[in-house]
Design a protein around this motif. Sequence first.
Motif, PDB file in Angstrom:
ATOM      1  N   GLY A  74      11.283   7.510  74.168  1.00  0.00           N
ATOM      2  CA  GLY A  74      10.720   6.188  74.475  1.00  0.00           C
ATOM      3  C   GLY A  74      10.174   6.096  75.888  1.00  0.00           C
ATOM      4  N   ALA A  75       9.534   4.976  76.172  1.00  0.00           N
ATOM      5  CA  ALA A  75       9.052   4.742  77.535  1.00  0.00           C
ATOM      6  C   ALA A  75      10.234   4.755  78.499  1.00  0.00           C
ATOM      7  CB  ALA A  75       8.319   3.405  77.611  1.00  0.00           C
ATOM      8  N   SER A  76      11.394   4.344  78.023  1.00  0.00           N
ATOM      9  CA  SER A  76      12.575   4.254  78.891  1.00  0.00           C
ATOM     10  C   SER A  76      12.969   5.609  79.469  1.00  0.00           C
ATOM     11  CB  SER A  76      13.753   3.638  78.125  1.00  0.00           C
ATOM     12  OG  SER A  76      13.426   2.322  77.746  1.00  0.00           O
ATOM     13  N   TRP A  99      10.835  -4.364  82.498  1.00  0.00           N
ATOM     14  CA  TRP A  99      10.597  -2.921  82.382  1.00  0.00           C
ATOM     15  C   TRP A  99      10.390  -2.303  83.752  1.00  0.00           C
ATOM     16  CZ3 TRP A  99      12.671  -1.791  78.174  1.00  0.00           C
ATOM     17  CH2 TRP A  99      12.506  -2.579  77.042  1.00  0.00           C
ATOM     18  N   THR A 143       3.433  -1.574  86.089  1.00  0.00           N
ATOM     19  CA  THR A 143       3.471  -1.806  84.647  1.00  0.00           C
ATOM     20  C   THR A 143       2.215  -2.601  84.318  1.00  0.00           C
ATOM     21  OG1 THR A 143       5.856  -2.149  84.959  1.00  0.00           O
ATOM     22  CG2 THR A 143       4.951  -2.663  82.779  1.00  0.00           C
ATOM     23  N   ASN A 145       1.054  -3.996  81.580  1.00  0.00           N
ATOM     24  CA  ASN A 145       1.233  -5.211  80.782  1.00  0.00           C
ATOM     25  C   ASN A 145       2.722  -5.524  80.656  1.00  0.00           C
ATOM     26  OD1 ASN A 145       0.075  -7.318  78.928  1.00  0.00           O
ATOM     27  ND2 ASN A 145       1.460  -6.299  77.497  1.00  0.00           N
ATOM     28  N   THR A 147       5.169  -7.080  78.813  1.00  0.00           N
ATOM     29  CA  THR A 147       5.322  -7.480  77.420  1.00  0.00           C
ATOM     30  C   THR A 147       6.173  -8.732  77.243  1.00  0.00           C
ATOM     31  OG1 THR A 147       5.452  -5.076  77.182  1.00  0.00           O
ATOM     32  CG2 THR A 147       5.749  -6.378  75.180  1.00  0.00           C
ATOM     33  N   ASP A 166       3.115   2.483  83.526  1.00  0.00           N
ATOM     34  CA  ASP A 166       3.715   2.229  82.222  1.00  0.00           C
ATOM     35  C   ASP A 166       2.728   1.367  81.443  1.00  0.00           C
ATOM     36  OD1 ASP A 166       5.107   1.363  80.011  1.00  0.00           O
ATOM     37  OD2 ASP A 166       6.797   0.498  81.124  1.00  0.00           O
ATOM     38  N   SER A 168       2.779   0.955  78.137  1.00  0.00           N
ATOM     39  CA  SER A 168       3.331   0.899  76.775  1.00  0.00           C
ATOM     40  C   SER A 168       2.680  -0.154  75.895  1.00  0.00           C
ATOM     41  CB  SER A 168       4.836   0.619  76.832  1.00  0.00           C
ATOM     42  OG  SER A 168       5.512   1.710  77.390  1.00  0.00           O
ATOM     43  N   SER A 169       2.403  -1.321  76.464  1.00  0.00           N
ATOM     44  CA  SER A 169       1.983  -2.406  75.561  1.00  0.00           C
ATOM     45  C   SER A 169       0.522  -2.797  75.716  1.00  0.00           C
ATOM     46  CB  SER A 169       2.895  -3.624  75.743  1.00  0.00           C
ATOM     47  OG  SER A 169       2.975  -3.994  77.091  1.00  0.00           O
ATOM     48  N   GLN A 189       5.192   2.231  70.087  1.00  0.00           N
ATOM     49  CA  GLN A 189       5.412   1.183  69.078  1.00  0.00           C
ATOM     50  C   GLN A 189       4.706  -0.145  69.318  1.00  0.00           C
ATOM     51  OE1 GLN A 189       7.615   2.559  71.106  1.00  0.00           O
ATOM     52  NE2 GLN A 189       9.117   1.127  71.883  1.00  0.00           N
ATOM     53  N   LYS A 190       3.800  -0.187  70.291  1.00  0.00           N
ATOM     54  CA  LYS A 190       3.037  -1.415  70.484  1.00  0.00           C
ATOM     55  C   LYS A 190       1.570  -1.281  70.070  1.00  0.00           C
ATOM     56  CE  LYS A 190       6.733  -2.695  73.146  1.00  0.00           C
ATOM     57  NZ  LYS A 190       7.507  -2.091  74.215  1.00  0.00           N
TER      58      LYS A 190
HETATM   59  C1  LIG Z   1       8.552  -1.877  75.037  1.00  0.00           C
HETATM   60  C2  LIG Z   1       8.324  -1.463  76.420  1.00  0.00           C
HETATM   61  C3  LIG Z   1       9.128  -0.497  77.057  1.00  0.00           C
HETATM   62  C4  LIG Z   1      10.317   0.143  76.384  1.00  0.00           C
HETATM   63  O1  LIG Z   1       9.913   1.094  75.495  1.00  0.00           O
HETATM   64  P1  LIG Z   1      10.978   2.014  74.745  1.00  0.00           P
HETATM   65  O2  LIG Z   1      10.070   2.939  73.996  1.00  0.00           O
HETATM   66  O3  LIG Z   1      11.777   1.103  73.868  1.00  0.00           O
HETATM   67  O4  LIG Z   1      11.808   2.695  75.740  1.00  0.00           O
HETATM   68  C5  LIG Z   1       8.813  -0.134  78.346  1.00  0.00           C
HETATM   69  N1  LIG Z   1       7.786  -0.690  78.995  1.00  0.00           N
HETATM   70  C6  LIG Z   1       7.006  -1.628  78.429  1.00  0.00           C
HETATM   71  C7  LIG Z   1       5.866  -2.217  79.197  1.00  0.00           C
HETATM   72  C8  LIG Z   1       7.250  -2.043  77.130  1.00  0.00           C
HETATM   73  O5  LIG Z   1       6.478  -2.968  76.554  1.00  0.00           O
END
Ligand SMILES: *Cc1c(COP(=O)(O)O)cnc(C)c1O
Length: 356
Positions: A74-76, A99, A143, A145, A147, A166, A168-169, A189-190
Amino acid sequence: MKKHNFYAGPSILSEYTIKHTADAILNFANTGLSVLEVSHRSKEFQAVIDEAQALVKELLNVPDGYSVLFLGGGASLQFCMVPMNILSGKAAYLETGTWAVNAIKEARLFGDVEVVGSSKDSNFSYIPKGFTVPDDVDYFHYTSNNTIFGTEVRVDPDVNVPMVCDMSSDIFSRPIDVSKYNIIYAGAQKNLAPAGVTLVIVKDECLGKVERAIPTMLDYRTHIKKGSMFNTPPVLPIYSALMTLRYYKERGGVAEMEKIDLKKAGLLYDAIDSSKMFEGTVSDPADRSIMNVCFVMTPEFKELEKEFVDFCGTRGIVGIKGHRSVGGFRASLYNALPIESVEVLIDAMRDFEKAH
Ligand SMILES: *Cc1c(COP(=O)(O)O)cnc(C)c1O
């Protein structure tokens, strides 16, 4: 009833992605086997990962000298993997939400962290401006976005050091200048795939400079060397990611996605701003996320929030309850969400307001 999926993550995927993933679960690349049961070393799966990497490079215009990886954790996991690999002395971080806070906490395990700007004082409802990034840091992390809080940095910042982001979203929701970054990472997953894979774009040249020992699995160089196949990669999410990437390409790429995303978000923010019952939690339009629209009911109507979520349910609208740290509502408008779903939500808001 047709469902309108506003979940923040895991979240809506295109029908194209879901249908083609379902097909491959039954018969993958005419092998007569399910994608769930083929070797990741098969030539058919090698073709999947090769095409997915190539499409990421094409869609995001990734320059030479960068590697595209599909990793687990994951992003984590990137919150610690980034500083473990590239933080020697000091890094600058922008604190814009939960995040970012988590990323800062992990970075502190590996070096000095200077938080150059923070919007913690107002529950992360804006993006800090006018901050200075010192020249002597290894990188600047932000970051793009937020989320949970519905803020977004929609233009690559201008700083004097390489950046880490980051995304992710909001990855694939706008063109980016990858050359400004040492590392970009995004949990899938986003805007990409089911949970289980993380997209990482890393500049090869920034690696190998720290003195600490890095465990094999946490060293980007391991995964670069082995083409994201050092160990068994998350095969199914990577397959779905490829389907989404093909879909983005077919639809005209990220510049086209951005146009549609701007239109969807514009419609919803207009509806919120022109209503007497709802108000946005992010007031500066420049900071408003086009991926996650956060809003609440005005004090006069506050007690109707739960009722509105139930009302939305009767129209097939799911996933709009806000994150507990903001309350109210959050409508996630990821790339795969059709504009009709936004219109259904706006109609529901208007009808509910009329009825009260
Ligand atoms: C959802 C999210 C995360 C966490 O992602 P994981 O894959 O659950 O670790 C980290 N950063 C942002 C910006 C997110 O939206």
